[in-house]
Design a protein around this motif. Structure first.
Motif, PDB file in Angstrom:
ATOM      1  N   GLY A 174      -8.732 -19.993  -3.484  1.00 14.47           N
ATOM      2  CA  GLY A 174      -9.872 -19.709  -2.873  1.00 14.47           C
ATOM      3  C   GLY A 174      -9.726 -19.021  -1.563  1.00 14.47           C
ATOM      4  N   MET A 175      -8.338 -18.440  -0.967  1.00 15.63           N
ATOM      5  CA  MET A 175      -8.249 -17.788   0.271  1.00 15.63           C
ATOM      6  C   MET A 175      -8.092 -16.490  -0.132  1.00 15.63           C
ATOM      7  SD  MET A 175      -5.629 -18.577   3.118  1.00 15.63           S
ATOM      8  CE  MET A 175      -6.286 -20.155   3.711  1.00 15.63           C
ATOM      9  N   LYS A 176      -8.613 -15.368   0.738  1.00 21.00           N
ATOM     10  CA  LYS A 176      -8.463 -13.774   0.341  1.00 21.00           C
ATOM     11  C   LYS A 176      -7.530 -13.551   1.276  1.00 21.00           C
ATOM     12  CE  LYS A 176     -11.104  -9.856  -0.850  1.00 21.00           C
ATOM     13  NZ  LYS A 176     -12.487  -9.277  -1.257  1.00 21.00           N
ATOM     14  N   ILE A 177      -6.340 -13.051   1.185  1.00 23.94           N
ATOM     15  CA  ILE A 177      -5.496 -12.496   2.141  1.00 23.94           C
ATOM     16  C   ILE A 177      -5.127 -11.019   2.036  1.00 23.94           C
ATOM     17  CG2 ILE A 177      -3.312 -12.806   2.913  1.00 23.94           C
ATOM     18  CD1 ILE A 177      -3.171 -15.607   1.872  1.00 23.94           C
ATOM     19  N   VAL A 178      -5.405 -10.292   3.006  1.00 25.21           N
ATOM     20  CA  VAL A 178      -4.685  -9.078   3.124  1.00 25.21           C
ATOM     21  C   VAL A 178      -3.586  -8.820   3.693  1.00 25.21           C
ATOM     22  CG1 VAL A 178      -5.244  -6.369   3.748  1.00 25.21           C
ATOM     23  CG2 VAL A 178      -7.253  -7.937   3.082  1.00 25.21           C
ATOM     24  N   VAL A 179      -2.507  -8.235   2.781  1.00 24.14           N
ATOM     25  CA  VAL A 179      -1.045  -8.173   3.400  1.00 24.14           C
ATOM     26  C   VAL A 179      -0.553  -6.685   3.202  1.00 24.14           C
ATOM     27  CG1 VAL A 179      -0.003  -8.391   0.904  1.00 24.14           C
ATOM     28  CG2 VAL A 179       1.249  -9.070   3.005  1.00 24.14           C
ATOM     29  N   ASP A 180      -0.050  -6.496   4.738  1.00 27.00           N
ATOM     30  CA  ASP A 180       0.606  -5.100   4.771  1.00 27.00           C
ATOM     31  C   ASP A 180       1.649  -4.923   4.797  1.00 27.00           C
ATOM     32  OD1 ASP A 180       1.272  -2.604   5.834  1.00 27.00           O
ATOM     33  OD2 ASP A 180      -0.311  -2.375   7.342  1.00 27.00           O
ATOM     34  N   CYS A 181       2.653  -4.407   3.967  1.00 20.39           N
ATOM     35  CA  CYS A 181       4.105  -4.634   3.831  1.00 20.39           C
ATOM     36  C   CYS A 181       4.778  -3.417   4.450  1.00 20.39           C
ATOM     37  CB  CYS A 181       4.618  -4.600   2.412  1.00 20.39           C
ATOM     38  SG  CYS A 181       3.933  -6.292   1.690  1.00 20.39           S
ATOM     39  N   ALA A 182       4.066  -2.548   5.065  1.00 22.84           N
ATOM     40  CA  ALA A 182       4.661  -1.491   6.046  1.00 22.84           C
ATOM     41  C   ALA A 182       5.430  -0.696   5.075  1.00 22.84           C
ATOM     42  CB  ALA A 182       5.683  -1.880   7.060  1.00 22.84           C
ATOM     43  N   ASN A 183       5.288  -0.475   3.649  1.00 27.34           N
ATOM     44  CA  ASN A 183       6.035   0.422   2.722  1.00 27.34           C
ATOM     45  C   ASN A 183       7.275   0.134   2.764  1.00 27.34           C
ATOM     46  OD1 ASN A 183       3.639   1.721   1.656  1.00 27.34           O
ATOM     47  ND2 ASN A 183       3.384   3.093   3.413  1.00 27.34           N
ATOM     48  N   GLY A 184       7.586  -1.272   3.289  1.00 23.84           N
ATOM     49  CA  GLY A 184       8.933  -1.517   3.299  1.00 23.84           C
ATOM     50  C   GLY A 184       9.651  -2.710   2.441  1.00 23.84           C
ATOM     51  N   ALA A 185      10.329  -3.091   2.916  1.00 25.76           N
ATOM     52  CA  ALA A 185      11.496  -4.340   2.048  1.00 25.76           C
ATOM     53  C   ALA A 185      10.497  -5.207   1.582  1.00 25.76           C
ATOM     54  CB  ALA A 185      12.551  -4.755   3.001  1.00 25.76           C
ATOM     55  N   ASN A 214       6.663   2.213   7.906  1.00 30.82           N
ATOM     56  CA  ASN A 214       6.040   1.899   9.044  1.00 30.82           C
ATOM     57  C   ASN A 214       5.247   3.157   9.681  1.00 30.82           C
ATOM     58  OD1 ASN A 214       7.808  -0.618   9.417  1.00 30.82           O
ATOM     59  ND2 ASN A 214       9.724   0.990   9.850  1.00 30.82           N
ATOM     60  N   GLU A 215       4.870   3.809   8.661  1.00 35.67           N
ATOM     61  CA  GLU A 215       4.310   5.220   9.028  1.00 35.67           C
ATOM     62  C   GLU A 215       2.767   4.636   9.158  1.00 35.67           C
ATOM     63  OE1 GLU A 215       3.806  10.072   8.177  1.00 35.67           O
ATOM     64  OE2 GLU A 215       4.219   8.663   6.328  1.00 35.67           O
ATOM     65  N   GLY A 216       2.047   4.487  10.188  1.00 36.40           N
ATOM     66  CA  GLY A 216       0.685   4.028  10.286  1.00 36.40           C
ATOM     67  C   GLY A 216       0.311   2.858   9.510  1.00 36.40           C
ATOM     68  N   ASP A 235      -9.828 -13.834   4.539  1.00 45.20           N
ATOM     69  CA  ASP A 235     -10.056 -14.939   5.414  1.00 45.20           C
ATOM     70  C   ASP A 235      -9.070 -14.642   6.614  1.00 45.20           C
ATOM     71  OD1 ASP A 235     -11.704 -17.132   4.107  1.00 45.20           O
ATOM     72  OD2 ASP A 235     -10.248 -16.237   2.491  1.00 45.20           O
ATOM     73  N   ILE A 236      -7.774 -13.658   6.247  1.00 47.03           N
ATOM     74  CA  ILE A 236      -6.740 -13.399   7.320  1.00 47.03           C
ATOM     75  C   ILE A 236      -6.190 -12.342   6.867  1.00 47.03           C
ATOM     76  CG2 ILE A 236      -4.825 -14.718   6.043  1.00 47.03           C
ATOM     77  CD1 ILE A 236      -4.245 -15.565   8.907  1.00 47.03           C
ATOM     78  N   GLY A 237      -5.410 -11.470   7.523  1.00 50.04           N
ATOM     79  CA  GLY A 237      -4.380 -10.547   7.412  1.00 50.04           C
ATOM     80  C   GLY A 237      -2.998 -10.519   7.844  1.00 50.04           C
ATOM     81  N   ILE A 238      -2.145 -10.222   7.113  1.00 50.77           N
ATOM     82  CA  ILE A 238      -0.680 -10.593   7.300  1.00 50.77           C
ATOM     83  C   ILE A 238      -0.036  -9.091   7.408  1.00 50.77           C
ATOM     84  CG2 ILE A 238       1.428 -11.347   6.581  1.00 50.77           C
ATOM     85  CD1 ILE A 238      -0.130 -13.830   5.336  1.00 50.77           C
ATOM     86  N   ALA A 239       0.631  -8.819   8.710  1.00 49.35           N
ATOM     87  CA  ALA A 239       1.329  -7.531   8.667  1.00 49.35           C
ATOM     88  C   ALA A 239       2.892  -7.615   8.887  1.00 49.35           C
ATOM     89  CB  ALA A 239       0.768  -6.562   9.807  1.00 49.35           C
ATOM     90  N   LEU A 240       3.756  -7.269   7.960  1.00 48.52           N
ATOM     91  CA  LEU A 240       4.866  -7.313   8.189  1.00 48.52           C
ATOM     92  C   LEU A 240       5.707  -5.873   8.659  1.00 48.52           C
ATOM     93  CD1 LEU A 240       5.640  -9.405   4.710  1.00 48.52           C
ATOM     94  CD2 LEU A 240       5.382 -10.237   7.120  1.00 48.52           C
ATOM     95  N   ASP A 241       6.880  -5.819   9.184  1.00 51.08           N
ATOM     96  CA  ASP A 241       7.460  -4.707   9.403  1.00 51.08           C
ATOM     97  C   ASP A 241       8.362  -4.405   8.317  1.00 51.08           C
ATOM     98  OD1 ASP A 241       9.508  -6.583   9.924  1.00 51.08           O
ATOM     99  OD2 ASP A 241      10.505  -5.471  11.777  1.00 51.08           O
TER     100      ASP A 241
END
Length: 444
Positions: A174-185, A214-216, A235-241
């Motif tokens: 039931g949770m909607k999560i946007v995850v940004d993986c930085a085009n990385g590992a 990590n570009e933008g 519900d939330i966003g998660i950004a990794l490097d």
């Protein structure tokens, strides 16, 4: 003794320029391999990397270095830095290597080394490796050259480990999560782990091409994540490097939440459940004074370390603490990992969201930070902090901020920068002090 090649987080620099050349990577492999040839067992190193184009070159060079001194190599491909630390331990390896420049652009690369216990190397180990780099280690006879092989299930092993840190009684249904993986590992492992725990996952920054890490995107450029969270009604966003050892969160309203707020949330949650060890959190001198006051108001102390997750971890191990990190999002939870782990930290935040049922904007706003300003001044050489004009500017600022804030001036451990940070209750005074010191550094 000053280290020549190693900074606060391994060796890092612009690729194909000293010290980040293929030749240096080979020499590091030879030196580190020789340093860890201890005992009469078959020796092994685990090598991971992020998604930079130069990763292939650096990996090949390091393999030749390690095998030339008699160490076997296990390649695990693009995986997060904490996965390398975990795999080095679980595979009983003598050494773990992550080829990554973390949140830096693709033109840079770096080498991070982990010992057999999964922890980053001590200053003493790094000094001994530097000595071996300069004098050259002994190469083994042809029959003793190491072998290299690749394992295909490394990402699956790490996903399983990460999920094991999430409470069994909960799911992300039931949770909607946007995850940004930085085009990385973490471009494969983070979305997969969240989906397997039941979340509806919207993924961005998951199309690496070797040049766009990590570009933008990612934890150092969360604007795209902020916009997407609001557009998706997530519900939330998660950004990794780039190497996924750093976490920044975005609440459902699109507001960025830094590492200080996340440490407060995790520490106080663990304290309520009797899980917090040492009665304190370890942060750096850069963490906001508001964090310190908030923790103390809730019966939890704050221990400050030098900037750099390695120094945070050293203090955690010395004092027996299990929660620590940096404002930038390196969060170390030693009950689960031996280094910063963005995905594992995110799962602790998500567990608290599930447990409380509160919206992220309410849960993640733990305290009001004091006005804080950080500016960087690039310098070409010398020791600007030893200049009398700079010393006078710093002394004057400290006198004006006495009792009303904090001042932290330091040389970056990874770039030719002087970092000037001030915080206090008067934002105008904070800005004035920072500008005053920056101008003095420029003049020096």
């Amino acid at each position: 003794m000053t280290r020549k090649f190693f900074g606060t987080d391994g060796i890092r620099g612009r690729t194909n320029e000293a010290p980040m050349t293929a030749e240096m990577a080979q020499r590091v492999g030879q030196a580190a391999g020789a340093h860890f040839l201890r005992g009469d067992h078959r020796h092994r190193v685990v090598i991971g990397k992020d998604t930079r184009l130069s990763g292939y070159m650096m990996e090949s060079a390091m393999i030749s270095g390690f095998t030339s001194v008699g160490m076997d190599v296990v390649m695990v491909g693009p995986v997060p830095t904490p996965a390398v630390a975990m795999l080095a331990r679980s595979m009983r390896a003598d050494l773990g290597v992550m080829i990554s420049a973390s949140h830096n652009p693709y033109i840079d690369n770096g080498i991070k080394l982990f010992g057999p216990d999964g922890y980053k190397l001590s200053d003493e180990d790094e000094l001994e490796i530097e000595a071996l780099i300069e004098r050259g280690p002994k190469l083994v006879p042809p029959a003793e050259i190491g072998r290299a092989r690749k394992i295909e299930d490394a990402r699956g092993r790490y996903i399983h480990f990460a999920k094991s840190t999430f409470p069994e009684e909960h799911s992300l249904d039931g949770m909607k999560i946007v995850v940004d993986c930085a085009n990385g590992a973490a471009y494969q492992v983070a979305p997969s782990a969240l989906w397997e725990l039941g979340a509806e996952v919207v993924s961005i920054g998951v199309s690496p091409n070797g040049l766009n890490i990590n570009e933008g995107c990612g934890s150092t450029a969360p604007q795209a994540l902020q916009q997407r969270v609001v557009e998706e009604g997530a519900d939330i966003g998660i950004a990794l490097d780039g190497d996924a050892d750093r976490l920044i969160v975005v609440d459902e309203k699109g507001k960025v939440v830094d590492g200080d707020q996340l440490m407060a949330l995790i520490a106080l949650s663990w304290a309520r459940r009797g899980l917090l060890r040492g009665g304190a959190v370890v942060a750096t001198v850069m963490s906001n004074l508001g964090l310190e006051r908030h923790l103390e108001a809730n019966g939890v102390g704050l221990v400050r370390a030098k900037v750099g997750d390695r120094y945070v971890l050293e203090e955690m191990r010395r004092g027996g603490y299990n929660v620590g990190g940096e404002q930038s999002g390196h969060i170390i939870l030693t009950d689960h990992a031996t280094t910063g782990d963005g995905l594992v930290a995110a799962l602790q935040v998500l567990a608290e969201l599930v447990e409380t049922g509160k919206p992220a904007s309410e849960l993640l706003h733990q305290f009001d930070p004091l006005p804080q300003l950080l500016k960087n001044v690039r310098f070409g050489g010398g020791q600007p902090l030893e200049n009398i004009g700079v010393k006078d500017a710093i002394a004057d600022a400290e006198a004006q901020l006495a009792g009303k804030g904090r001042l932290v001036i330091r040389k970056s451990g990874t770039e030719p920068l002087i970092r000037v940070m001030a915080e206090g209750e008067d934002p105008a005074l904070v800005e004035q002090m920072v500008d005053q010191i920056c101008e003095a550094v420029k003049a020096a």
